[in-house]
Design a protein around this motif. Sequence first.
Motif, PDB file in Angstrom:
ATOM      1  N   UNK A  49       1.574  10.297   6.638  1.00  0.00           N
ATOM      2  CA  UNK A  49       1.745   9.414   7.786  1.00  0.00           C
ATOM      3  C   UNK A  49       0.759   8.250   7.769  1.00  0.00           C
ATOM      4  N   UNK A  50      -0.484   8.502   7.361  1.00  0.00           N
ATOM      5  CA  UNK A  50      -1.482   7.431   7.346  1.00  0.00           C
ATOM      6  C   UNK A  50      -1.162   6.353   6.312  1.00  0.00           C
ATOM      7  N   UNK A  51      -0.389   6.693   5.300  1.00  0.00           N
ATOM      8  CA  UNK A  51      -0.022   5.719   4.278  1.00  0.00           C
ATOM      9  C   UNK A  51       0.875   4.626   4.860  1.00  0.00           C
ATOM     10  N   UNK A  52       1.536   4.888   5.969  1.00  0.00           N
ATOM     11  CA  UNK A  52       2.445   3.926   6.579  1.00  0.00           C
ATOM     12  C   UNK A  52       1.713   2.862   7.388  1.00  0.00           C
ATOM     13  N   UNK A  53       0.381   3.016   7.528  1.00  0.00           N
ATOM     14  CA  UNK A  53      -0.414   2.086   8.333  1.00  0.00           C
ATOM     15  C   UNK A  53      -1.378   1.329   7.427  1.00  0.00           C
ATOM     16  N   UNK A  54      -1.370  -0.001   7.528  1.00  0.00           N
ATOM     17  CA  UNK A  54      -2.274  -0.792   6.691  1.00  0.00           C
ATOM     18  C   UNK A  54      -3.669  -0.852   7.302  1.00  0.00           C
ATOM     19  N   UNK A  55      -4.596  -1.491   6.598  1.00  0.00           N
ATOM     20  CA  UNK A  55      -5.993  -1.549   7.058  1.00  0.00           C
ATOM     21  C   UNK A  55      -6.148  -2.221   8.410  1.00  0.00           C
ATOM     22  N   UNK A  56      -5.246  -3.129   8.719  1.00  0.00           N
ATOM     23  CA  UNK A  56      -5.302  -3.828   9.997  1.00  0.00           C
ATOM     24  C   UNK A  56      -4.675  -3.048  11.137  1.00  0.00           C
ATOM     25  N   UNK A  57      -4.129  -1.872  10.839  1.00  0.00           N
ATOM     26  CA  UNK A  57      -3.504  -1.045  11.868  1.00  0.00           C
ATOM     27  C   UNK A  57      -2.018  -1.270  12.021  1.00  0.00           C
ATOM     28  N   UNK A  58      -1.461  -2.221  11.269  1.00  0.00           N
ATOM     29  CA  UNK A  58      -0.029  -2.487  11.341  1.00  0.00           C
ATOM     30  C   UNK A  58       0.747  -1.657  10.338  1.00  0.00           C
ATOM     31  N   UNK A  59       2.064  -1.758  10.391  1.00  0.00           N
ATOM     32  CA  UNK A  59       2.895  -0.964   9.474  1.00  0.00           C
ATOM     33  C   UNK A  59       2.866  -1.517   8.047  1.00  0.00           C
TER      34      UNK A  59
END
Length: 119
Positions: free
Chosen positions: A25-35
């Motif tokens: 699940x965390x792989x779906x979120x980029x460093x900026x918190x977006x998808x």
Amino acid sequence: MLDQLRPYAKHSVYDVLEELGFDLNEWAINRGGGPNKNPAVNGRAYAWSYGDQKTNQNIFMLWHEDMTEHDGQIRYRQDWRGVIAELEKKASDDSQESRQLLKARIGFENWQFGARGNR
């Protein structure tokens, strides 16, 4: 015995972890918190080891070409300094993939030799 371990297909790290039931699940979120548009292509894909609390599994990436067989035992050896030198040359092309690979290799080398850097 070593021939039985030879990979016959190329799979992405993401696909391997997904097949093993890892929580991605965390792989779906980029460093900026977006998808992430493509969760399989991000900085996490260049790590050398992964652990998953949900499945209680840990895996470590090894390269078949760095394995040898001696007296029925498989040994793994890699010339980290040589690999890092090669990646440093490639990193000059300023590609994100080269920089991520180099960062991961340096982190692993620090861990391997006791400096306990990025893992």
